[in-house]
Structures are given as C-alpha cells and as structure tokens.
Scaffold this motif. Sequence first.
Motif, PDB file in Angstrom:
ATOM      1  N   GLY A  12       0.858  -1.150   0.040  1.00  0.00           N
ATOM      2  CA  GLY A  12      -0.091   0.007   0.143  1.00  0.00           C
ATOM      3  C   GLY A  12       0.874   1.342  -0.080  1.00  0.00           C
ATOM      4  O   GLY A  12       1.865   1.285   0.832  1.00  0.00           O
ATOM      5  N   SER A  13       0.436   2.187  -0.710  1.00  0.00           N
ATOM      6  CA  SER A  13       1.319   3.419  -1.088  1.00  0.00           C
ATOM      7  C   SER A  13       0.428   4.810  -0.595  1.00  0.00           C
ATOM      8  O   SER A  13       0.524   5.693  -1.410  1.00  0.00           O
ATOM      9  N   GLY A  14      -0.127   4.839   0.429  1.00  0.00           N
ATOM     10  CA  GLY A  14      -1.081   5.914   1.007  1.00  0.00           C
ATOM     11  C   GLY A  14       0.054   6.518   1.720  1.00  0.00           C
ATOM     12  O   GLY A  14       1.231   6.177   1.936  1.00  0.00           O
ATOM     13  N   PRO A  15      -0.392   7.545   2.726  1.00  0.00           N
ATOM     14  CA  PRO A  15       0.341   8.094   3.713  1.00  0.00           C
ATOM     15  C   PRO A  15       1.037   7.225   4.721  1.00  0.00           C
ATOM     16  O   PRO A  15       2.322   7.272   5.166  1.00  0.00           O
ATOM     17  N   ALA A  16       0.263   6.029   4.984  1.00  0.00           N
ATOM     18  CA  ALA A  16       0.994   5.059   6.133  1.00  0.00           C
ATOM     19  C   ALA A  16       1.858   4.363   5.383  1.00  0.00           C
ATOM     20  O   ALA A  16       3.152   4.189   5.875  1.00  0.00           O
ATOM     21  N   GLY A  17       1.778   3.876   4.205  1.00  0.00           N
ATOM     22  CA  GLY A  17       2.691   3.009   3.398  1.00  0.00           C
ATOM     23  C   GLY A  17       4.228   3.900   3.070  1.00  0.00           C
ATOM     24  O   GLY A  17       5.290   3.570   3.215  1.00  0.00           O
ATOM     25  N   PHE A  34       4.433  -2.219  -2.356  1.00  0.00           N
ATOM     26  CA  PHE A  34       3.550  -2.449  -3.642  1.00  0.00           C
ATOM     27  C   PHE A  34       2.620  -1.577  -3.417  1.00  0.00           C
ATOM     28  O   PHE A  34       1.621  -1.137  -2.600  1.00  0.00           O
ATOM     29  N   GLU A  35       2.410  -0.767  -4.599  1.00  0.00           N
ATOM     30  CA  GLU A  35       1.476   0.428  -4.787  1.00  0.00           C
ATOM     31  C   GLU A  35       0.018   0.112  -5.134  1.00  0.00           C
ATOM     32  O   GLU A  35      -0.803   0.843  -4.583  1.00  0.00           O
ATOM     33  N   GLY A  36      -0.222  -1.095  -5.733  1.00  0.00           N
ATOM     34  CA  GLY A  36      -1.849  -1.484  -5.667  1.00  0.00           C
ATOM     35  C   GLY A  36      -2.359  -0.761  -6.821  1.00  0.00           C
ATOM     36  O   GLY A  36      -1.640  -0.214  -7.796  1.00  0.00           O
ATOM     37  N   MET A  37      -3.509  -0.833  -6.567  1.00  0.00           N
ATOM     38  CA  MET A  37      -4.762  -0.253  -7.876  1.00  0.00           C
ATOM     39  C   MET A  37      -4.706   1.215  -7.463  1.00  0.00           C
ATOM     40  O   MET A  37      -5.211   1.852  -8.514  1.00  0.00           O
ATOM     41  N   GLN A  38      -4.293   1.744  -6.443  1.00  0.00           N
ATOM     42  CA  GLN A  38      -4.488   3.201  -6.374  1.00  0.00           C
ATOM     43  C   GLN A  38      -3.254   3.905  -5.925  1.00  0.00           C
ATOM     44  O   GLN A  38      -3.040   4.043  -4.644  1.00  0.00           O
ATOM     45  N   PRO A  39      -1.955   3.988  -6.820  1.00  0.00           N
ATOM     46  CA  PRO A  39      -0.852   4.509  -6.357  1.00  0.00           C
ATOM     47  C   PRO A  39      -0.763   5.762  -5.678  1.00  0.00           C
ATOM     48  O   PRO A  39      -1.858   6.782  -6.111  1.00  0.00           O
ATOM     49  N   GLY A  41      -2.839   6.191  -3.031  1.00  0.00           N
ATOM     50  CA  GLY A  41      -3.938   6.086  -2.082  1.00  0.00           C
ATOM     51  C   GLY A  41      -5.081   7.019  -2.258  1.00  0.00           C
ATOM     52  O   GLY A  41      -5.165   7.751  -3.244  1.00  0.00           O
ATOM     53  N   GLN A  42      -5.860   7.070  -1.117  1.00  0.00           N
ATOM     54  CA  GLN A  42      -7.169   7.709  -1.239  1.00  0.00           C
ATOM     55  C   GLN A  42      -6.914   9.376  -1.633  1.00  0.00           C
ATOM     56  O   GLN A  42      -7.809  10.042  -2.064  1.00  0.00           O
ATOM     57  N   LEU A  43      -5.955   9.939  -1.023  1.00  0.00           N
ATOM     58  CA  LEU A  43      -5.550  11.446  -1.142  1.00  0.00           C
ATOM     59  C   LEU A  43      -5.414  11.829  -2.857  1.00  0.00           C
ATOM     60  O   LEU A  43      -5.590  12.950  -3.151  1.00  0.00           O
ATOM     61  N   GLU A  50      -5.909  20.678   3.440  1.00  0.00           N
ATOM     62  CA  GLU A  50      -5.635  21.941   4.508  1.00  0.00           C
ATOM     63  C   GLU A  50      -4.931  21.269   5.627  1.00  0.00           C
ATOM     64  O   GLU A  50      -4.614  22.308   6.585  1.00  0.00           O
ATOM     65  N   ASN A  51      -5.153  19.980   6.065  1.00  0.00           N
ATOM     66  CA  ASN A  51      -4.968  19.963   7.235  1.00  0.00           C
ATOM     67  C   ASN A  51      -3.508  18.870   7.550  1.00  0.00           C
ATOM     68  O   ASN A  51      -3.511  18.006   8.422  1.00  0.00           O
ATOM     69  N   TYR A  52      -2.849  18.742   6.657  1.00  0.00           N
ATOM     70  CA  TYR A  52      -1.585  17.878   6.629  1.00  0.00           C
ATOM     71  C   TYR A  52      -0.630  19.023   7.105  1.00  0.00           C
ATOM     72  O   TYR A  52      -0.134  19.964   6.315  1.00  0.00           O
ATOM     73  N   GLU A  83      -0.303  -5.369  -7.546  1.00  0.00           N
ATOM     74  CA  GLU A  83      -1.390  -5.655  -6.459  1.00  0.00           C
ATOM     75  C   GLU A  83      -1.051  -6.897  -5.848  1.00  0.00           C
ATOM     76  O   GLU A  83      -0.862  -8.032  -6.614  1.00  0.00           O
ATOM     77  N   ILE A  84      -0.917  -7.122  -4.633  1.00  0.00           N
ATOM     78  CA  ILE A  84      -0.830  -8.362  -3.722  1.00  0.00           C
ATOM     79  C   ILE A  84      -1.992  -9.059  -3.791  1.00  0.00           C
ATOM     80  O   ILE A  84      -3.180  -8.480  -3.252  1.00  0.00           O
ATOM     81  N   THR A  85      -2.169 -10.292  -4.398  1.00  0.00           N
ATOM     82  CA  THR A  85      -3.594 -10.793  -4.220  1.00  0.00           C
ATOM     83  C   THR A  85      -3.457 -12.144  -3.607  1.00  0.00           C
ATOM     84  O   THR A  85      -4.627 -12.787  -3.367  1.00  0.00           O
ATOM     85  N   THR A 138     -14.805  15.791   8.284  1.00  0.00           N
ATOM     86  CA  THR A 138     -13.459  16.275   9.136  1.00  0.00           C
ATOM     87  C   THR A 138     -12.585  16.971   8.107  1.00  0.00           C
ATOM     88  O   THR A 138     -12.032  18.023   8.293  1.00  0.00           O
ATOM     89  N   CYS A 139     -12.249  16.118   7.011  1.00  0.00           N
ATOM     90  CA  CYS A 139     -11.347  16.799   5.845  1.00  0.00           C
ATOM     91  C   CYS A 139     -12.106  17.885   5.226  1.00  0.00           C
ATOM     92  O   CYS A 139     -11.209  18.967   4.846  1.00  0.00           O
ATOM     93  N   ASP A 140     -13.088  18.238   4.780  1.00  0.00           N
ATOM     94  CA  ASP A 140     -13.759  18.859   3.902  1.00  0.00           C
ATOM     95  C   ASP A 140     -14.650  19.981   4.309  1.00  0.00           C
ATOM     96  O   ASP A 140     -15.110  20.766   3.719  1.00  0.00           O
ATOM     97  N   GLY A 283      -2.115   2.809   9.368  1.00  0.00           N
ATOM     98  CA  GLY A 283      -3.013   3.408   8.577  1.00  0.00           C
ATOM     99  C   GLY A 283      -4.523   3.087   8.766  1.00  0.00           C
ATOM    100  O   GLY A 283      -4.701   2.422   9.730  1.00  0.00           O
ATOM    101  N   ASP A 284      -5.505   3.434   7.601  1.00  0.00           N
ATOM    102  CA  ASP A 284      -6.951   3.308   7.916  1.00  0.00           C
ATOM    103  C   ASP A 284      -7.151   1.686   8.048  1.00  0.00           C
ATOM    104  O   ASP A 284      -8.149   1.501   8.356  1.00  0.00           O
ATOM    105  N   VAL A 285      -6.393   0.855   7.417  1.00  0.00           N
ATOM    106  CA  VAL A 285      -6.690  -0.443   7.515  1.00  0.00           C
ATOM    107  C   VAL A 285      -6.847  -1.004   8.895  1.00  0.00           C
ATOM    108  O   VAL A 285      -7.480  -2.025   9.256  1.00  0.00           O
ATOM    109  N   GLN A 292      -7.281   9.496   9.034  1.00  0.00           N
ATOM    110  CA  GLN A 292      -6.588  10.830   8.488  1.00  0.00           C
ATOM    111  C   GLN A 292      -5.398  10.752   8.073  1.00  0.00           C
ATOM    112  O   GLN A 292      -4.805   9.671   8.465  1.00  0.00           O
ATOM    113  N   ALA A 293      -5.093  11.488   6.954  1.00  0.00           N
ATOM    114  CA  ALA A 293      -3.632  11.246   6.456  1.00  0.00           C
ATOM    115  C   ALA A 293      -2.519  11.279   7.669  1.00  0.00           C
ATOM    116  O   ALA A 293      -1.397  10.399   7.644  1.00  0.00           O
ATOM    117  N   ILE A 294      -2.671  12.299   8.588  1.00  0.00           N
ATOM    118  CA  ILE A 294      -1.671  12.584   9.525  1.00  0.00           C
ATOM    119  C   ILE A 294      -1.556  11.353  10.403  1.00  0.00           C
ATOM    120  O   ILE A 294      -0.631  11.048  11.081  1.00  0.00           O
TER     121      ILE A 294
END
Length: 317
Positions: A12-17, A34-39, A41-43, A50-52, A83-85, A138-140, A283-285, A292-294
Amino acid sequence: MADNHYKVIIIGSGPAGFTAALYTGRANLNPVIFEGMQPGGQLTITTEVENYPGFEHGIQGPELMDIMRKQVQRFGAKSIYKEITEVDFSKRPFILKTFEGEEYKADAVIISTGASAKLLGLESENKYMGYGVSACATCDGFFFKNQKVLVIGGGDTAMEEANFLTKYASEVIVIHRREEFRASKIMLERAKKNPKVKFLMNKVVKEVLGKEENGRKVMTGVILKDTKTGQTEELSADGLFIAIGHKPNTDLFKGILDMDETGYLKVKPGTTQTNIPGIFAAGDVADKTYRQAITAAGTGCMAAIDAERWLAEQEEL
Ligand SMILES: Cc1cc2nc3c(=O)[nH]c(=O)nc-3n(C[C@H](O)[C@H](O)[C@H](O)COP(=O)(O)OP(=O)(O)OC[C@H]3O[C@@H](n4cnc5c(N)ncnc54)[C@H](O)[C@@H]3O)c2cc1C
C-alpha cells in the motif's frame, strides 16, 4: 537479496505506506512498496488538503502523494506498481504473490492497504469528487462555510457528520433511503435537536449535478428519487457528503489475520503488531476511528520502528 527476497515489504502506498517506507529506508532496510490499484492512496482522489502539517497554504492531494513518493525514493525505497492478491504468513520468510503470479519473500511485512469509503456508484459522483462531493466531513467540512450541504446515510456516521458539518454549513439535509434509521438513538436525537439539521426520508440520489465555473468543476445539486413513489426532483446544494460507511481493504487477509467484525485489522494496543509476529498494520486499515492522513502517517512511522526492532531481535536469536 536474491529471489525477490526483501527484508521489508510494504503493501500500500498511501500516507501510511510511504511513511513506513521513509523510516525503513532510512534504517537501511531497502523496503519495497507494492503500490496497488491506487498508487498514492485515497488522497489522489481529492483536491485541497489543508490539514496536513507543513503546508501553510494547503496542498493538492495528488501533489502531496507525489512528494511523499519522491522523498522515500531518496532513501532507496522501491515502488512496484502491482497488487498483492495472495499471502502466506504461515512460515518465514513470508510469501506474497502478485496478481500476475510473481512471488516475493519478506522477513517482515507492513500492511497499509487503507480503507475505501463506500460510495453511491454514480459516474457524476466521481466527476464531482473533491469539487463538492466528499466522503469525509472532518477533511472537507471547512470548505462549506455558510453553505448548504447534503449528507447521505442513516447510521451513526451520517448523524455524526451532519452534526459536525453544522459548525460550518448554514443548512445540513440528511437524505436517507428508508423511514427508519440504523443510527443509535442518542446520535439520532442529537441530530434531530440541531436546528440546522433537516431530514429527507425515503429518497435516494440518482445524479449529482454541476457546472464549470472559471475553468473549475462545481457541484450545484442533486436529482433525488422517492423510493416509495418513484418521483424525481431536483435539490440544489453546494456540497454532498457520502456517509454510508467504509470498507477496510482486508479481504486478502481473511482467515489469516485477526480482524474486528467489520474487517479492520486488530493490532496489539499501543503497537502496530498484528497477531502474527513480523506482520505489522498501519493507517486506515487498522483505524476505524480517525481515518486521517496524519494519523495514517503516524502509525506508518510506528510500524517501521516496530518492524526494525523486531527484525533486530530476530537477528540476535
Ligand atoms: C475524498 C477524500 C478526501 C480526503 N481528504 C482528507 C484530508 O483533507 N485530510 C486528511 O487528513 N485525510 C483526508 N482523507 C482521508 C485520507 O485520505 C486517509 O485517511 C489516508 O489516505 C489513509 O492512508 P492509508 O495510507 O492508510 O491508506 P490509503 O490512502 O487508503 O492507501 C491505501 C493503499 O493501499 C493500496 N492497496 C490496497 N490493496 C492493495 C493490495 N492488495 N496490494 C497492493 N496495494 C494495495 C492502494 O493502492 C493504496 O495505495 C480523505 C479521504 C478521501 C476519500
């Protein structure tokens, strides 16, 4: 290491990864991500963040993730856009397989596969995501000062988001497909008592409406369908918050790692250690509360330090 064998593999390649990669990279563990289907991540599906911390004037989500990737590459972390399957965590080294059938081995694994907000599944919802449509109050919420926003959902999350949004919005309308709510009595009562919150029952969103303004997309409202009569109507609004739940990306680990009843990975309190020594989650998992990203970045750092210490202990044995 030979044979696709690495000390640390990060899924996973979001802020946690990326944060886990930053710390394990600087610890000379040569991590592979492994960056997966959404290199990124969610951001990568949002606009302004504005909150990072560290970005005085905010930053676009995709740009923030590009910066994180470049930063970790400086320290030798390698991205693999696959992707890891399948995983085998029953023995060491751990085995991870890609969709293409390639096999990778790892002495330690950091899982940061995130969680996906459940969405309505409309093309127009995707089109205006980040331009009025959001899955995170919270984000938006801050972007909707003195504006009219809609919240979709009938559970605790929807009530919480509706109440939270009244700090900014002039009017919040909760749209729910049924007559009854899944939300707990206390959350529902709190929303009902809030003078800025109104309810529209037995309605579903059929379409998100919008326009182009100064070269930028802007959401302008929705088309609602009554679930009892089938009648449709247009409702103007500046924002639409989808609050129908999140799904952690953990199908891959079912029957292998301990999860709660909604599929979030369980970790030992105060650590990122899962029930299998050497497998860490960040992270979110593994976080249904903050999302949150932070906080994802924070637990990514924890996972890297936990993995580094665990690997050092194994060497001493
Ligand atoms: C529209 C929107 C706006 C947001 N705005 C903000 C904001 O302004 N501020 C804020 O702090 N937070 C915001 N968030 C929340 C924030 O994006 C998340 O909390 C954060 O991205 C979680 O990071 P993560 O690293 O845990 O996972 P994610 O960002 O979800 O990344 C998960 C990664 O795992 C990968 N993956 C999943 N399965 C596999 C697999 N089997 N194999 C390989 N890779 C896999 C994916 O490709 C992805 O790279 C927003 C979220 C959304 C949806």
